[in-house]
Design an enzyme around this catalytic site. Structure first.
Site: not given
Ligand code: BG6
Length: 303
Positions: A172, A275
């Site tokens: 991510h 990602e």
């Molecule tokens: C992204 C998702 O990968 O991560 C989003 O597609 C999400 O929907 C974002 O808001 C952040 O996620 P987190 O759990 O780290 O706040």
């Protein structure tokens, strides 16, 4: 969380002037890497890379100035490892979004200087009663990171059970950009995507992706290199990957960023998540005794 013995880690895995272990923010263990090509840092909790900058470049990986560091907290920025599911758990809303790998302890298994002067780190996720309760499969997860003029990450899952396992996952990555309103992301044209800010409508991308509002999309069947063209930092980030059929593009924009509380003031302008994932239709099915390898290679090119 059990106490980390930094002297022992430095003795076993430290490389003089190149790899050092120390306690970082929030009491979390950090591995710092410095070689002739680049600098990098990895938080052991989550196997979470928080920094990579090739020499003579501003950081390529973005870390929020307001990121929170602490046991069991996910860090805003860097490269969170989403595993063994992506997004909300499909059957149990009490389980954490994006899986548990990013908030639990990992351990180092090897460090090495490569012949070209790059540094390779290997870490693996440590299973516990809590992980077995959330994920009742016998699987092993390893991450190999090569810090050089490029950054390479290999996320390897082995199914040690005797049943089929369906796996969602993502590296991510938060990339640092000069001004997200000016970037163009190439490589996704023609791909179908799930638009999470439009009721998960299915659409097809035409031309490069540009960002002028909240964006949260899962591009399906996307295997080509993605390029982030950044006129402000006068650079292009090239994302090559394998073992990944989805690409997620995310920026929370102003209101969502304000609600999140750990993106920092105007932080949304300097980051974009691109990602490399296997999500939604692209979840991977792993047969007993087999391995799946999701790899990425990030490179900086002139623009
Ligand atoms: C992204 C998702 O990968 O991560 C989003 O597609 C999400 O929907 C974002 O808001 C952040 O996620 P987190 O759990 O780290 O706040």
């Amino acid at each position: 969380m059990s106490k980390i013995d930094y002297s022992l880690l430095n003795e076993r895995f430290g490389l003089r002037g190149e790899v050092a272990f120390k306690e970082g923010a929030g009491g979390l263990g950090v591995v710092e890497v410095s070689n002739s090509h680049a600098t990098a840092a990895l938080v052991l909790q989550g196997g979470h890379l928080i920094h990579w900058a090739p020499r003579s470049q501003p950081p390529v990986i973005w870390l929020s100035r307001a990121a929170k560091f602490g046991p069991g907290k996910s860090i805003r920025g860097g490269v969170p490892v989403c595993w063994p599911w992506f997004g909300p758990h499909s059957g149990d809303a009490s389980l954490p979004a994006h899986g548990f790998a990013r908030t639990i302890p990992w351990e180092v298994t090897a460090t090495q200087t490569l012949p070209n002067g790059a540094t390779r780190l290997s870490v693996h996720l440590v299973s516990s009663d809590a992980t077995r309760a959330a994920w009742p499969y016998s699987t092993e997860l390893m991450l190999h990171i090569t810090v050089g003029t490029t950054l390479e990450m290999d996320l390897v899952t082995r199914n040690a059970s005797n049943e089929m396992v369906a796996l969602g996952q993502a590296l991510h990555t938060y990339f640092e950009v000069g001004d997200v309103r000016r970037i163009k992301i190439h490589g996704l044209g023609g791909c179908e995507y799930i638009d999470k800010v439009d009721g998960c409508a299915r659409k097809v991308q035409s031309g490069p992706v540009t960002i002028a509002a909240e964006i949260d999309r899962i591009y399906l069947g996307s295997t080509a290199d993605c390029l982030i063209d950044d006129p402000q930092l006068r650079r292009r980030i090239r994302i090559a990957k394998g073992g990944s059929r989805s690409t997620v593009v995310w920026n929370p924009w102003i209101e969502k960023a304000a609600r999140m509380g750990d993106l920092g003031e105007n932080g949304y302008l300097n980051m974009v998540c691109v990602e490399s994932a296997n999500a939604a239709d692209d979840v991977v099915t792993l047969a007993p005794g087999t391995e799946h390898r999701l790899w990425v290679r990030y490179a900086v090119e002139g623009l």
